[in-house]
Design a protein around this motif. Structure first.
Motif, PDB file in Angstrom:
ATOM      1  N   LEU A 120       0.832  -1.206   0.000  1.00  0.00           N
ATOM      2  CA  LEU A 120       0.000   0.000   0.000  1.00  0.00           C
ATOM      3  C   LEU A 120       0.869   1.260   0.000  1.00  0.00           C
ATOM      4  CD1 LEU A 120      -2.806  -1.037   2.507  1.00  0.00           C
ATOM      5  CD2 LEU A 120      -3.071  -0.614   0.061  1.00  0.00           C
ATOM      6  N   GLU A 121       1.944   1.236   0.770  1.00  0.00           N
ATOM      7  CA  GLU A 121       2.857   2.382   0.800  1.00  0.00           C
ATOM      8  C   GLU A 121       3.529   2.569  -0.559  1.00  0.00           C
ATOM      9  OE1 GLU A 121       6.736   3.983   3.284  1.00  0.00           O
ATOM     10  OE2 GLU A 121       5.347   2.589   4.249  1.00  0.00           O
ATOM     11  N   ARG A 122       3.921   1.466  -1.181  1.00  0.00           N
ATOM     12  CA  ARG A 122       4.542   1.553  -2.501  1.00  0.00           C
ATOM     13  C   ARG A 122       3.560   2.138  -3.519  1.00  0.00           C
ATOM     14  NH1 ARG A 122       4.671  -0.485  -7.205  1.00  0.00           N
ATOM     15  NH2 ARG A 122       3.162  -2.121  -6.841  1.00  0.00           N
ATOM     16  N   GLU A 123       2.302   1.697  -3.471  1.00  0.00           N
ATOM     17  CA  GLU A 123       1.289   2.161  -4.420  1.00  0.00           C
ATOM     18  C   GLU A 123       0.895   3.621  -4.203  1.00  0.00           C
ATOM     19  OE1 GLU A 123      -2.052  -0.480  -4.124  1.00  0.00           O
ATOM     20  OE2 GLU A 123      -1.043  -2.081  -5.217  1.00  0.00           O
ATOM     21  N   THR A 124       0.753   4.020  -2.933  1.00  0.00           N
ATOM     22  CA  THR A 124       0.232   5.352  -2.634  1.00  0.00           C
ATOM     23  C   THR A 124       1.300   6.383  -2.302  1.00  0.00           C
ATOM     24  OG1 THR A 124      -0.015   4.908  -0.261  1.00  0.00           O
ATOM     25  CG2 THR A 124      -1.888   4.325  -1.698  1.00  0.00           C
ATOM     26  N   GLY A 125       2.469   5.916  -1.870  1.00  0.00           N
ATOM     27  CA  GLY A 125       3.510   6.832  -1.427  1.00  0.00           C
ATOM     28  C   GLY A 125       3.275   7.346  -0.017  1.00  0.00           C
ATOM     29  N   LEU A 126       2.222   6.871   0.635  1.00  0.00           N
ATOM     30  CA  LEU A 126       1.886   7.318   1.990  1.00  0.00           C
ATOM     31  C   LEU A 126       2.331   6.286   3.016  1.00  0.00           C
ATOM     32  CD1 LEU A 126      -1.754   8.524   1.260  1.00  0.00           C
ATOM     33  CD2 LEU A 126       0.312   9.931   1.448  1.00  0.00           C
ATOM     34  N   PRO A 127       2.981   6.726   4.100  1.00  0.00           N
ATOM     35  CA  PRO A 127       3.397   5.787   5.147  1.00  0.00           C
ATOM     36  C   PRO A 127       2.187   5.055   5.728  1.00  0.00           C
ATOM     37  CG  PRO A 127       4.254   7.994   5.572  1.00  0.00           C
ATOM     38  CD  PRO A 127       3.311   8.105   4.416  1.00  0.00           C
ATOM     39  N   GLN A 128       2.323   3.763   5.924  1.00  0.00           N
ATOM     40  CA  GLN A 128       1.225   2.934   6.419  1.00  0.00           C
ATOM     41  C   GLN A 128       1.462   2.417   7.833  1.00  0.00           C
ATOM     42  OE1 GLN A 128      -1.658   2.302   4.469  1.00  0.00           O
ATOM     43  NE2 GLN A 128      -0.706   3.889   3.233  1.00  0.00           N
ATOM     44  N   GLY A 129       2.668   2.535   8.335  1.00  0.00           N
ATOM     45  CA  GLY A 129       2.971   1.964   9.643  1.00  0.00           C
ATOM     46  C   GLY A 129       3.265   0.481   9.512  1.00  0.00           C
ATOM     47  N   PRO A 130       3.446  -0.192  10.631  1.00  0.00           N
ATOM     48  CA  PRO A 130       3.762  -1.622  10.583  1.00  0.00           C
ATOM     49  C   PRO A 130       2.623  -2.425   9.964  1.00  0.00           C
ATOM     50  CG  PRO A 130       3.916  -0.781  12.832  1.00  0.00           C
ATOM     51  CD  PRO A 130       3.383   0.320  11.982  1.00  0.00           C
ATOM     52  N   CYS A 141       0.968  -8.209   9.306  1.00  0.00           N
ATOM     53  CA  CYS A 141       1.646  -9.507   9.273  1.00  0.00           C
ATOM     54  C   CYS A 141       2.799  -9.613  10.271  1.00  0.00           C
ATOM     55  CB  CYS A 141       2.131  -9.828   7.864  1.00  0.00           C
ATOM     56  SG  CYS A 141       3.522  -8.817   7.319  1.00  0.00           S
ATOM     57  N   THR A 142       3.250  -8.469  10.792  1.00  0.00           N
ATOM     58  CA  THR A 142       4.339  -8.539  11.766  1.00  0.00           C
ATOM     59  C   THR A 142       3.873  -9.183  13.074  1.00  0.00           C
ATOM     60  OG1 THR A 142       3.911  -6.302  12.606  1.00  0.00           O
ATOM     61  CG2 THR A 142       5.498  -6.514  10.793  1.00  0.00           C
ATOM     62  N   GLN A 143       2.555  -9.264  13.273  1.00  0.00           N
ATOM     63  CA  GLN A 143       1.993  -9.891  14.472  1.00  0.00           C
ATOM     64  C   GLN A 143       1.358 -11.253  14.175  1.00  0.00           C
ATOM     65  OE1 GLN A 143       2.373  -8.380  17.521  1.00  0.00           O
ATOM     66  NE2 GLN A 143       3.572  -6.899  16.357  1.00  0.00           N
ATOM     67  N   ALA A 144       1.468 -11.719  12.931  1.00  0.00           N
ATOM     68  CA  ALA A 144       0.830 -12.973  12.522  1.00  0.00           C
ATOM     69  C   ALA A 144       1.837 -14.117  12.478  1.00  0.00           C
ATOM     70  CB  ALA A 144       0.190 -12.802  11.147  1.00  0.00           C
ATOM     71  N   ALA A 145       1.310 -15.317  12.631  1.00  0.00           N
ATOM     72  CA  ALA A 145       2.135 -16.522  12.514  1.00  0.00           C
ATOM     73  C   ALA A 145       1.802 -17.210  11.198  1.00  0.00           C
ATOM     74  CB  ALA A 145       1.858 -17.461  13.683  1.00  0.00           C
ATOM     75  N   PHE A 146       2.822 -17.509  10.427  1.00  0.00           N
ATOM     76  CA  PHE A 146       2.665 -18.206   9.160  1.00  0.00           C
ATOM     77  C   PHE A 146       3.401 -19.537   9.271  1.00  0.00           C
ATOM     78  CE2 PHE A 146       2.395 -13.696   8.223  1.00  0.00           C
ATOM     79  CZ  PHE A 146       1.260 -13.630   7.432  1.00  0.00           C
ATOM     80  N   GLY A 147       2.654 -20.590   9.507  1.00  0.00           N
ATOM     81  CA  GLY A 147       3.249 -21.909   9.674  1.00  0.00           C
ATOM     82  C   GLY A 147       3.772 -22.480   8.363  1.00  0.00           C
TER      83      GLY A 147
END
Length: 73
Positions: A26-36, A39-45
């Motif tokens: 989203l940040e890449r597409e819009t140029g607006l900072p999105q914050g963390p 997924c940084t709080q998700a578990a991907f087994g």
């Protein structure tokens, strides 16, 4: 040059095709900072990651619904 039709969309989940809401994309597409990203709080087994098609690995993020579904299973 890679074929655009066969390239995974970075903003779509490679498992279900829904919007993955990746903050980095989203940040890449819009140029607006999105914050963390969520997924940084998700578990991907390993089982969930093994379901990602080879052409989407390291190119498209799994969405919250697929991550939650795998965690609940």
């Amino acid at each position: 040059m890679p074929n655009e039709a066969s390239s995974p969309a970075p903003s779509r989940c490679p498992l279900c095709g829904a919007a993955n809401r990746c903050a980095m994309e989203l940040e890449r597409e819009t140029g607006l900072p999105q914050g963390p990203c969520w997924c940084t709080q998700a578990a991907f087994g390993a089982d969930l990651l093994a379901c990602v098609p080879p052409e989407a690995k390291d190119r498209a993020c799994i969405c919250q619904n697929c991550a939650r579904g795998a965690a609940a299973a």
